[in-house]
Design an enzyme around this catalytic site. Sequence first.
Site, PDB file in Angstrom:
ATOM      1  N   GLU A  28      39.216  25.694  59.865  1.00  0.00           N
ATOM      2  CA  GLU A  28      39.396  26.098  61.256  1.00  0.00           C
ATOM      3  C   GLU A  28      38.975  24.963  62.182  1.00  0.00           C
ATOM      4  OE1 GLU A  28      38.253  29.875  64.195  1.00  0.00           O
ATOM      5  OE2 GLU A  28      37.367  29.719  62.203  1.00  0.00           O
ATOM      6  N   ASN A 175      44.493  37.104  63.711  1.00  0.00           N
ATOM      7  CA  ASN A 175      43.205  37.060  63.018  1.00  0.00           C
ATOM      8  C   ASN A 175      42.213  37.983  63.713  1.00  0.00           C
ATOM      9  OD1 ASN A 175      40.936  35.652  61.360  1.00  0.00           O
ATOM     10  ND2 ASN A 175      40.259  35.465  63.483  1.00  0.00           N
ATOM     11  N   GLU A 176      41.518  38.782  62.939  1.00  0.00           N
ATOM     12  CA  GLU A 176      40.470  39.672  63.455  1.00  0.00           C
ATOM     13  C   GLU A 176      40.865  40.318  64.787  1.00  0.00           C
ATOM     14  OE1 GLU A 176      36.635  37.733  63.434  1.00  0.00           O
ATOM     15  OE2 GLU A 176      36.631  37.556  61.253  1.00  0.00           O
ATOM     16  N   TYR A 252      31.500  38.739  54.979  1.00  0.00           N
ATOM     17  CA  TYR A 252      30.469  37.692  54.981  1.00  0.00           C
ATOM     18  C   TYR A 252      29.186  38.233  54.383  1.00  0.00           C
ATOM     19  CZ  TYR A 252      33.394  34.590  57.738  1.00  0.00           C
ATOM     20  OH  TYR A 252      34.402  33.757  58.149  1.00  0.00           O
ATOM     21  N   GLU A 308      38.584  35.461  54.463  1.00  0.00           N
ATOM     22  CA  GLU A 308      37.316  34.878  54.911  1.00  0.00           C
ATOM     23  C   GLU A 308      36.200  35.534  54.126  1.00  0.00           C
ATOM     24  OE1 GLU A 308      36.487  34.563  59.124  1.00  0.00           O
ATOM     25  OE2 GLU A 308      38.598  34.192  59.615  1.00  0.00           O
ATOM     26  N   GLN A 357      33.691  27.829  55.077  1.00  0.00           N
ATOM     27  CA  GLN A 357      34.933  27.094  55.197  1.00  0.00           C
ATOM     28  C   GLN A 357      34.843  25.829  54.365  1.00  0.00           C
ATOM     29  OE1 GLN A 357      36.152  26.552  59.297  1.00  0.00           O
ATOM     30  NE2 GLN A 357      35.935  28.694  59.755  1.00  0.00           N
TER      31      GLN A 357
END
Length: 505
Positions: A28, A175-176, A252, A308, A357
């Site tokens: 990103e 995204n999200e 996460y 992610e 990432q």
Amino acid sequence: MTATVHAIVDLDVTGHRINRHIYGHFAEHLGRCIYDGFWVGEDSEILNVRGIRSDIVEALRALNIPNLRWPGGCFADTYHWRDGIGPRDERPRIANTNWGDVVENNHFGTHEFMDLCEMLGADAYVNGNVASGTVQEMAEWVEYLTRGDDSPMARLRRENGRDEPWDVPFWGIGNEPWGCGGNMTAEYYANEARRYGHFSRGHGENKVTRIAAGASDDDLNWTRALMSSAADCAGCMTGGDLPYEAITFHYYTHSGEGINTEDATRFTDEQHYGTIAHAADIDRVIRGHVAVMDSYDPNDRMSLICDEWGTWWNVEEGTNPGFLFQQNTVRDALVAGIHFDIFHKHARRISMANIAQTVNVLQAMVLTDGESLVLTPTYHVFEMNKGHQDALQLATHLRETPTRTVGKKELELVSMSASAKGDTALISLTNVSVDEECTATVDLRGREARVARARVLTGDGADAYNDAETPDRVAPRALDAVVRDGVLTATLPPHAFATVELELA
């Protein structure tokens, strides 16, 4: 003390193929992932090819990197692709308000990203802009990338120096959207995903897998909304055209205290085990999403992607809080090992995963500082595990394993998965105990086997990490493993990840 674990692997009972894209990556426009990471510019004294840093490319190629997701993340829903094409000195500067509120010059855009993918030998996963973009903008980007005739976008691409279209197999629809991607409701986004997906089709021979942006963690209502919306398309789940071919979720890992609440390298035993328990809980999350998908899509036409995942700690002292730069320890490597075991287990539905990432951000593969490049413990897990890519699951049974109570649950302290490819097999073992080694005895049934290579990754403690002064403090080394009378025996040190490569008869 030495704990024991007993397991069975049926070498002749194969299951679903472990999609190589489970070992995908994410880049990103965030901190020093792109600029001062992948991209150093053509005038840099750091060795590069057309501005792309050569040692990073070399390191990632050694992982057989299957795909790379770009340009975000949250950044994707503020990114307008036309800003990143044409002569670099004529590209507009933009403000990156999501990450660090910095101004960037757009020198790394579509052509540079596709050049990077070609250097890596990786498939491109391009994430489009739904929140602040338009359907036309996204459709034209697909055309620009993948169309080969004299259409308007194909002509524009040629004017910018690229004659032939690229293959872009993966296309993200935002995204999200429940957060930084627009603060949408699930039902609203599901309708948008159908609309954007309808116009985001590949051109010519390029077949695009359209990926709808899915849930945070275990938000099953979001998955239900996407599956219900797709099922409303006449015949979608029984052979008709799908509005999108995959849906995502993000997960996460932290110790249970929340994202960005503790340090990467300074943690207690309780925080260590809390982290491992949180990592292992992704199995429950996946099972929930899969159950919802199965109820709408019993024929497995649509896949699940975790694009992610990884640990999220406090940034390192003295660094920009918006750049999300953190160290990477043995604990992070154990998290990776557990995730891969679980992704392998769910290979029927899981078609891709992307660690967050790749460079200098969150649970990175490599860390850079000027000319120095450091391979992280997590990098080594990817390298040691690459034999699982496109291999077939093997039936694996943990019959006895040490446990520890974490909160109100029992955490198994050893994780394991196995796969086969032709006349070879790979077994992965993770011992998450802080202070106890573990002797594993694995009954290998169905085929004769011998150890071709065995390696282990560990450090002086679960908090051990690599840096420019000691880049090999945490690196794979030989592990004593042997097969006698069909039983594999190996002793794993505390806080260790190991792989055993077998030759099969």
